[in-house]
Enzyme design. Structure first.
Site, PDB file in Angstrom:
ATOM      1  N   GLY A  46       0.827  -1.197   0.000  1.00 31.82           N
ATOM      2  CA  GLY A  46       0.000   0.000   0.000  1.00 31.82           C
ATOM      3  C   GLY A  46       0.859   1.243   0.000  1.00 31.82           C
ATOM      4  O   GLY A  46       2.013   1.211   0.450  1.00 31.82           O
ATOM      5  N   GLN A  51       2.901   9.926   1.293  1.00 30.74           N
ATOM      6  CA  GLN A  51       4.231   9.323   1.419  1.00 30.74           C
ATOM      7  C   GLN A  51       5.171   9.704   0.281  1.00 30.74           C
ATOM      8  O   GLN A  51       6.384   9.556   0.404  1.00 30.74           O
ATOM      9  CB  GLN A  51       4.117   7.787   1.474  1.00 30.74           C
ATOM     10  CG  GLN A  51       3.457   7.278   2.735  1.00 30.74           C
ATOM     11  CD  GLN A  51       3.271   5.778   2.672  1.00 30.74           C
ATOM     12  OE1 GLN A  51       2.293   5.286   2.116  1.00 30.74           O
ATOM     13  NE2 GLN A  51       4.227   5.036   3.210  1.00 30.74           N
ATOM     14  N   CYS A  91       5.510  -0.372   7.196  1.00 33.47           N
ATOM     15  CA  CYS A  91       5.192   0.800   6.384  1.00 33.47           C
ATOM     16  C   CYS A  91       6.437   1.184   5.599  1.00 33.47           C
ATOM     17  O   CYS A  91       7.535   1.159   6.153  1.00 33.47           O
ATOM     18  CB  CYS A  91       4.770   1.942   7.316  1.00 33.47           C
ATOM     19  SG  CYS A  91       4.409   3.481   6.471  1.00 33.47           S
ATOM     20  N   LEU A  92       6.253   1.524   4.326  1.00 30.32           N
ATOM     21  CA  LEU A  92       7.408   1.906   3.512  1.00 30.32           C
ATOM     22  C   LEU A  92       8.063   3.176   4.045  1.00 30.32           C
ATOM     23  O   LEU A  92       9.224   3.435   3.761  1.00 30.32           O
ATOM     24  CB  LEU A  92       6.992   2.090   2.046  1.00 30.32           C
ATOM     25  CG  LEU A  92       6.542   0.808   1.335  1.00 30.32           C
ATOM     26  CD1 LEU A  92       6.076   1.110  -0.078  1.00 30.32           C
ATOM     27  CD2 LEU A  92       7.666  -0.227   1.316  1.00 30.32           C
ATOM     28  N   HIS A 133      -4.746   1.615   7.060  1.00 25.67           N
ATOM     29  CA  HIS A 133      -3.384   2.113   7.251  1.00 25.67           C
ATOM     30  C   HIS A 133      -3.100   3.280   6.289  1.00 25.67           C
ATOM     31  O   HIS A 133      -2.604   4.324   6.698  1.00 25.67           O
ATOM     32  CB  HIS A 133      -2.404   0.947   7.039  1.00 25.67           C
ATOM     33  CG  HIS A 133      -0.954   1.317   7.072  1.00 25.67           C
ATOM     34  ND1 HIS A 133      -0.070   0.781   7.985  1.00 25.67           N
ATOM     35  CD2 HIS A 133      -0.216   2.154   6.292  1.00 25.67           C
ATOM     36  CE1 HIS A 133       1.134   1.291   7.772  1.00 25.67           C
ATOM     37  NE2 HIS A 133       1.081   2.121   6.746  1.00 25.67           N
ATOM     38  N   GLU A 134      -3.473   3.079   5.006  1.00 28.72           N
ATOM     39  CA  GLU A 134      -3.201   4.120   4.007  1.00 28.72           C
ATOM     40  C   GLU A 134      -4.068   5.352   4.234  1.00 28.72           C
ATOM     41  O   GLU A 134      -3.628   6.480   4.032  1.00 28.72           O
ATOM     42  CB  GLU A 134      -3.400   3.573   2.586  1.00 28.72           C
ATOM     43  CG  GLU A 134      -2.520   2.383   2.205  1.00 28.72           C
ATOM     44  CD  GLU A 134      -1.064   2.543   2.583  1.00 28.72           C
ATOM     45  OE1 GLU A 134      -0.555   3.677   2.546  1.00 28.72           O
ATOM     46  OE2 GLU A 134      -0.426   1.530   2.938  1.00 28.72           O
ATOM     47  N   HIS A 137      -2.550   7.683   6.658  1.00 28.80           N
ATOM     48  CA  HIS A 137      -1.484   8.529   6.099  1.00 28.80           C
ATOM     49  C   HIS A 137      -2.044   9.862   5.604  1.00 28.80           C
ATOM     50  O   HIS A 137      -1.398  10.895   5.738  1.00 28.80           O
ATOM     51  CB  HIS A 137      -0.803   7.831   4.915  1.00 28.80           C
ATOM     52  CG  HIS A 137       0.275   6.870   5.306  1.00 28.80           C
ATOM     53  ND1 HIS A 137       1.394   7.252   6.009  1.00 28.80           N
ATOM     54  CD2 HIS A 137       0.422   5.544   5.070  1.00 28.80           C
ATOM     55  CE1 HIS A 137       2.184   6.192   6.180  1.00 28.80           C
ATOM     56  NE2 HIS A 137       1.615   5.141   5.629  1.00 28.80           N
TER      57      HIS A 137
HETATM   58 NI    NI Z   1       2.392   3.211   5.575  1.00 28.06          NI
END
Ligand code: NI
Length: 167
Positions: A46, A51, A91-92, A133-134, A137
């Site tokens: 995701g 991000q 998470c990236l 989660h996304e 963000h």
């Molecule tokens: Ni994330």
């Protein structure tokens, strides 16, 4: 296709609240496609526009095994949520860390797709976790915010150290 740079915690730009997309154009479609390739390359399941330092309400997810079921959600709004489920999240933007987070186990989300059409998406399992989660963000929230402040500070310190070495 160019790979977008992904911001890393504790970068303050990850705390910005994203604005709604007012008009879905070729530009948003291209952004979503670039986000998907960057996510696949990472690899991740995701990615939120926040991000990649674009503060618009757009997220992409793909929880399939072969990266062949991309989902693009623009202006996603949580309509209903049921149950709760614990899972290990990463998470990236927080590379190298995985921690247990509790979220709703089933969700109903209203959004706009990449063609500008309103859609309603039901999700459970990993996809439900990923979408929640996304969506966090987009409000400047990270999964580390669900952890104890001690744990969060520890992750912050470790990441800052690594980021310093990379500079
Ligand atoms: Ni994330």
């Amino acid at each position: 296709m160019s790979i977008l740079e992904i911001l890393e915690f504790p970068d303050s730009r990850l705390r910005k609240k994203a604005l709604p997309v007012t008009n879905v154009t070729e530009k948003e479609y291209d952004l979503a496609k670039q986000m998907l390739s960057s996510m696949y390359q990472a690899p991740g399941i995701g990615l939120a526009a926040t991000q990649v330092n674009v503060h618009q309400r757009l997220i992409v997810c793909d929880v399939s095994e072969h990266q062949d079921s991309p989902l693009i959600l623009i202006n996603p709004v949580l309509k209903e949520s049921f149950g709760s489920a614990e899972s290990q999240e990463g998470c990236l933007s927080v590379p190298g860390f995985h921690e247990t987070v509790t979220r709703a186990s089933e969700i109903l989300v209203a959004a706009i797709d990449e063609h500008g059409n309103p859609i309603s998406k039901e999700a459970d399992g990993l996809l439900a976790i990923c979408i929640q989660h996304e969506m966090d963000h987009l409000d400047g929230k990270l999964f580390v915010d669900y952890l104890s402040s001690t744990k969060r500070q520890l992750i912050r310190k470790k990441l800052l150290k690594i980021q310093k070495l990379k500079d």
